[in-house]
Design an enzyme around this catalytic site. Structure first.
Site, mmCIF file in Angstrom:
data_model
loop_
_atom_site.group_PDB
_atom_site.id
_atom_site.type_symbol
_atom_site.label_atom_id
_atom_site.label_comp_id
_atom_site.label_asym_id
_atom_site.label_seq_id
_atom_site.Cartn_x
_atom_site.Cartn_y
_atom_site.Cartn_z
ATOM 1 N N ASN A 172 33.354 35.057 11.411
ATOM 2 C CA ASN A 172 32.740 35.609 12.621
ATOM 3 C C ASN A 172 33.263 37.036 12.812
ATOM 4 O OD1 ASN A 172 32.496 36.392 15.389
ATOM 5 N ND2 ASN A 172 31.863 34.312 15.859
ATOM 6 N N HIS A 215 34.573 40.504 16.548
ATOM 7 C CA HIS A 215 35.680 41.328 17.052
ATOM 8 C C HIS A 215 35.885 42.631 16.293
ATOM 9 C CE1 HIS A 215 36.161 38.551 20.085
ATOM 10 N NE2 HIS A 215 36.891 37.641 19.458
ATOM 11 N N ARG A 258 35.885 51.980 21.955
ATOM 12 C CA ARG A 258 35.751 53.444 21.909
ATOM 13 C C ARG A 258 34.293 53.903 21.995
ATOM 14 N NH1 ARG A 258 39.884 57.075 20.325
ATOM 15 N NH2 ARG A 258 41.619 56.342 21.583
ATOM 16 N N HIS A 299 27.595 36.835 17.128
ATOM 17 C CA HIS A 299 27.036 36.315 18.383
ATOM 18 C C HIS A 299 26.344 37.464 19.121
ATOM 19 C CE1 HIS A 299 27.934 33.609 22.146
ATOM 20 N NE2 HIS A 299 26.705 34.090 22.165
ATOM 21 N N ARG A 330 25.213 38.432 22.253
ATOM 22 C CA ARG A 330 25.323 37.991 23.642
ATOM 23 C C ARG A 330 24.342 38.749 24.534
ATOM 24 N NH1 ARG A 330 29.276 35.192 26.116
ATOM 25 N NH2 ARG A 330 30.778 34.208 24.716
ATOM 26 N N ARG A 348 28.251 42.624 24.677
ATOM 27 C CA ARG A 348 29.619 43.140 24.818
ATOM 28 C C ARG A 348 30.238 43.559 23.477
ATOM 29 N NH1 ARG A 348 32.748 37.621 26.527
ATOM 30 N NH2 ARG A 348 31.143 37.636 28.132
ATOM 31 N N HIS A 349 29.759 42.971 22.373
ATOM 32 C CA HIS A 349 30.270 43.417 21.064
ATOM 33 C C HIS A 349 29.116 43.704 20.102
ATOM 34 C CE1 HIS A 349 30.020 39.080 20.749
ATOM 35 N NE2 HIS A 349 31.221 38.848 21.247
ATOM 36 N N GLU A 396 24.758 33.367 16.301
ATOM 37 C CA GLU A 396 24.943 32.498 17.472
ATOM 38 C C GLU A 396 24.227 33.145 18.647
ATOM 39 O OE1 GLU A 396 29.084 32.664 18.084
ATOM 40 O OE2 GLU A 396 29.560 31.596 16.251
ATOM 41 N N THR A 420 34.939 33.601 26.065
ATOM 42 C CA THR A 420 34.354 33.112 24.813
ATOM 43 C C THR A 420 33.581 31.827 25.127
ATOM 44 O OG1 THR A 420 34.847 32.462 22.530
ATOM 45 C CG2 THR A 420 36.480 31.846 24.180
ATOM 46 N N THR A 421 32.820 31.315 24.137
ATOM 47 C CA THR A 421 31.954 30.161 24.384
ATOM 48 C C THR A 421 32.763 28.954 24.866
ATOM 49 O OG1 THR A 421 30.721 30.978 22.499
ATOM 50 C CG2 THR A 421 30.063 28.843 23.368
ATOM 51 N N GLU A 426 27.067 22.129 14.663
ATOM 52 C CA GLU A 426 28.429 22.657 14.556
ATOM 53 C C GLU A 426 29.254 21.996 15.658
ATOM 54 O OE1 GLU A 426 28.900 26.888 13.987
ATOM 55 O OE2 GLU A 426 30.892 26.862 14.896
ATOM 56 N N HIS A 451 35.557 27.237 16.262
ATOM 57 C CA HIS A 451 35.990 27.797 17.541
ATOM 58 C C HIS A 451 37.484 27.602 17.775
ATOM 59 C CE1 HIS A 451 36.064 29.374 21.550
ATOM 60 N NE2 HIS A 451 34.844 29.827 21.346
ATOM 61 N N GLY A 452 38.166 28.713 17.848
ATOM 62 C CA GLY A 452 39.577 28.708 18.228
ATOM 63 C C GLY A 452 40.542 28.317 17.117
ATOM 64 N N GLY A 486 36.703 33.285 13.480
ATOM 65 C CA GLY A 486 36.660 34.723 13.735
ATOM 66 C C GLY A 486 37.956 35.292 14.254
HETATM 67 N N1 PXP Z 1 31.503 28.949 16.168
HETATM 68 C C1 PXP Z 1 30.857 29.240 17.316
HETATM 69 C C2 PXP Z 1 29.607 28.485 17.620
HETATM 70 C C3 PXP Z 1 31.336 30.219 18.198
HETATM 71 O O1 PXP Z 1 30.699 30.478 19.355
HETATM 72 C C4 PXP Z 1 32.486 30.965 17.820
HETATM 73 C C5 PXP Z 1 32.948 32.094 18.690
HETATM 74 O O2 PXP Z 1 32.001 33.097 18.749
HETATM 75 C C6 PXP Z 1 33.116 30.639 16.611
HETATM 76 C C7 PXP Z 1 32.622 29.608 15.808
HETATM 77 C C8 PXP Z 1 34.347 31.355 16.151
HETATM 78 O O3 PXP Z 1 35.374 31.160 17.069
HETATM 79 P P1 PXP Z 1 36.748 31.950 16.921
HETATM 80 O O4 PXP Z 1 36.437 33.408 17.039
HETATM 81 O O5 PXP Z 1 37.574 31.437 18.038
HETATM 82 O O6 PXP Z 1 37.299 31.608 15.565
#
Ligand code: PXP
Length: 259
Positions: A6, A9, A17, A42, A44, A48-49, A69, A99-100, A148, A210-211, A232
């Site tokens: 992902n 970031h 910047r 993602h 959004r 934002r990014h 996403e 975050t989600t 997922e 995620h996370g 990510g």
């Molecule tokens: N999968 C999904 C569906 C997500 O929304 C995210 C965060 O955008 C991730 C994976 C990756 O999460 P992380 O950045 O916490 O690794």
């Protein structure tokens, strides 16, 4: 097991910047050369990014499949059907969230129509769901081939139990005693394992994410029924550390040569 990187970031840093670097596409080519299997981003609502221009250029130039996403939103559906990524992962989205948070509401009234539109355009659709048999059955009923599993709760429990996160100002409102946390963590991992297996038996392609970080990812990667992890934040955060020394010495060299 496929690894989806992902890259949101990289864009978060660029937007700090509001200039042209770091370049998201450059990061994608580094990822490709390092063996990453797919790119996840993602788009959004608040941009934002990742911006729409990023989506267009990434889908055009990325040398691997692109997974976008996004929320259930008619404007986003229109954009993505035009750019045609390999896969769309439908996620819940709240403007104020960092975050989600949590899996998708599978009873959302517009969900069946949005899924149909993407599938009609030949775009793979994944649903980002909380673990659980009911959610898997509903996903199947909705006609998707891929889900997922949300590993956010597992990750939060893991970090609270095994790191200094518990004492950090951003700590989460979770039980503080280790016995309860350990029980909740074991249960959360078991739910992920059982859901991955049940989903696979139903014929679904099972992804998760995620996370996850360098400590917790291994426990999830061990689940054989999972075919893809999307990670990510932890990878980009580590890249800052393991790449920082090289970035400093490169700048020292630029300065030294100019003297
Ligand atoms: N999968 C999904 C569906 C997500 O929304 C995210 C965060 O955008 C991730 C994976 C990756 O999460 P992380 O950045 O916490 O690794």
């Amino acid at each position: 097991m496929r690894l989806g990187l992902n890259i949101d970031h990289i864009a978060t840093l660029r937007e700090a910047r509001k200039i042209h670097e770091p370049d998201v596409l450059e990061a994608i080519f580094v990822a490709k050369n390092t063996g990453v299997d797919l790119i996840t981003l993602h788009l959004r609502e608040d941009r934002r990014h990742i911006h729409e221009d990023d989506v267009a250029s990434i889908i055009k130039h990325a040398p691997m499949p692109v997974n976008v996403e996004c929320a259930i939103d008619p404007e986003i559906t229109k954009i993505l059907c035009a750019y045609h990524p390999f896969k769309v992962t439908l996620v819940p989205e709240k403007r104020a969230e960092i975050t989600t948070e949590g899996g998708l509401n599978l009873e959302h009234p517009q969900l069946p129509q949005v899924i149909e539109t993407y599938l009609d355009h030949g775009i793979e659709v994944a649903l980002f769901i909380d673990p659980g048999l009911e959610n898997l059955e509903r996903a199947l009923e909705l006609g998707v081939r891929v889900v997922e599993l949300h590993t956010g709760q597992f990750s939060n429990l893991y970090n609270t139990l095994y790191s200094n996160f518990k004492r950090h100002k951003n700590r989460l409102d979770l039980p503080q005693d280790n016995t309860t946390l350990k029980r909740m963590l074991d249960q959360s991992l078991q739910e992920l394992e059982q859901s991955a297996l049940a989903g696979k038996k139903m014929g679904l392609e099972m992804c998760a994410g995620h996370g996850l970080n360098y400590f917790s990812a291994g426990l999830v990667a061990r689940i054989q029924s999972l075919q893809e992890l999307n990670i990510g934040h932890a990878i980009i955060a580590r890249a800052v550390m393991v790449g920082l020394a090289r970035a400093i010495t490169d700048m020292q060299e630029v300065i030294r040569r100019a003297r």
